[in-house]
Motif scaffolding. Structure first.
Motif, PDB file in Angstrom:
ATOM      1  N   PRO A   1      40.668  44.538  40.759  1.00 40.86           N
ATOM      2  CA  PRO A   1      39.359  45.043  41.089  1.00 40.86           C
ATOM      3  C   PRO A   1      38.210  44.784  40.302  1.00 40.86           C
ATOM      4  O   PRO A   1      37.235  44.296  40.851  1.00 40.86           O
ATOM      5  N   THR A   2      38.435  44.590  39.084  1.00 42.28           N
ATOM      6  CA  THR A   2      37.288  44.394  38.107  1.00 42.28           C
ATOM      7  C   THR A   2      36.815  42.946  38.259  1.00 42.28           C
ATOM      8  O   THR A   2      35.771  42.331  38.621  1.00 42.28           O
ATOM      9  N   ALA A   3      38.194  42.060  38.128  1.00 41.28           N
ATOM     10  CA  ALA A   3      37.724  40.638  38.157  1.00 41.28           C
ATOM     11  C   ALA A   3      37.387  40.257  39.802  1.00 41.28           C
ATOM     12  O   ALA A   3      36.231  39.377  39.865  1.00 41.28           O
ATOM     13  N   MET A   4      37.829  40.805  40.683  1.00 36.33           N
ATOM     14  CA  MET A   4      37.408  40.404  42.006  1.00 36.33           C
ATOM     15  C   MET A   4      35.718  40.770  42.330  1.00 36.33           C
ATOM     16  O   MET A   4      35.057  40.494  43.055  1.00 36.33           O
ATOM     17  N   SER A   5      35.641  42.076  41.624  1.00 32.19           N
ATOM     18  CA  SER A   5      34.008  42.536  41.826  1.00 32.19           C
ATOM     19  C   SER A   5      33.101  41.585  41.340  1.00 32.19           C
ATOM     20  O   SER A   5      32.054  41.384  41.848  1.00 32.19           O
ATOM     21  N   LEU A   6      33.646  41.275  39.951  1.00 29.82           N
ATOM     22  CA  LEU A   6      32.671  40.338  39.108  1.00 29.82           C
ATOM     23  C   LEU A   6      32.519  39.164  39.960  1.00 29.82           C
ATOM     24  O   LEU A   6      31.500  38.385  39.810  1.00 29.82           O
ATOM     25  N   PHE A   7      33.598  38.458  40.482  1.00 25.63           N
ATOM     26  CA  PHE A   7      33.697  37.221  41.215  1.00 25.63           C
ATOM     27  C   PHE A   7      32.781  37.400  42.234  1.00 25.63           C
ATOM     28  O   PHE A   7      32.054  36.481  42.806  1.00 25.63           O
ATOM     29  N   PHE A   8      32.913  38.431  43.171  1.00 23.66           N
ATOM     30  CA  PHE A   8      31.860  38.578  44.474  1.00 23.66           C
ATOM     31  C   PHE A   8      30.448  38.748  43.888  1.00 23.66           C
ATOM     32  O   PHE A   8      29.753  38.045  44.822  1.00 23.66           O
ATOM     33  N   ILE A   9      30.346  39.359  42.734  1.00 21.05           N
ATOM     34  CA  ILE A   9      28.582  39.349  42.324  1.00 21.05           C
ATOM     35  C   ILE A   9      28.518  38.049  42.009  1.00 21.05           C
ATOM     36  O   ILE A   9      27.271  37.667  42.449  1.00 21.05           O
ATOM     37  N   VAL A  10      28.968  37.255  41.341  1.00 24.34           N
ATOM     38  CA  VAL A  10      28.782  35.936  40.795  1.00 24.34           C
ATOM     39  C   VAL A  10      28.504  34.975  42.016  1.00 24.34           C
ATOM     40  O   VAL A  10      27.703  34.143  41.876  1.00 24.34           O
TER      41      VAL A  10
END
Length: 122
Positions: free
Chosen positions: A79-88
């Motif tokens: 969830p951390t990586a996918m959230s950051l990926f979504f933001i970027v």
């Protein structure tokens, strides 16, 4: 987790998101104005310098993802990586691809930050 370890883990996640998200934005830019109907339409794209840069960044993101998986629990890492990926990727699509950015997207980004905080706080 010690503070230096937290910082290095956070930098690892940020590097993953920047490489994967940045690579994806570049790949989208490369194919944006191309008509791809058949496999033959893809081959000229594969030879472009921009494609190679986007692909290499995306591949670096995958390598960083493997490092993250080796260090973190999956129920925190994913969830951390996918959230950051979504933001970027959302910010990249707005600033570099000139795609629209709605109030819902802004709210979604804020919820992602809240979610990351809730998942990673000890």
């Amino acid at each position: 987790m010690h503070s230096m370890q937290k910082i290095s883990t956070a930098l690892l996640f940020l590097s993953y998101a920047l490489c994967s998200g940045g690579g994806l934005v570049i790949l989208k830019h490369v194919v944006s104005n191309r008509r791809i109907n058949h496999a033959n339409d893809v081959f000229p794209i594969l030879l472009s310098g921009r494609f190679l840069i986007g692909f290499l960044l995306y591949a670096c993101g995958f390598i960083l993802w493997m490092v993250i998986l080796s260090k973190c629990k999956l129920n925190v890492a994913f969830p951390t990586a996918m959230s950051l990926f979504f933001i970027v990727s959302s910010l990249g699509s707005y600033f570099f691809l000139r795609e629209s950015f709605s109030l819902q997207t802004i709210f979604g980004i804020l919820l992602c930050f809240l979610g990351i905080w809730l998942i990673t706080v000890e």
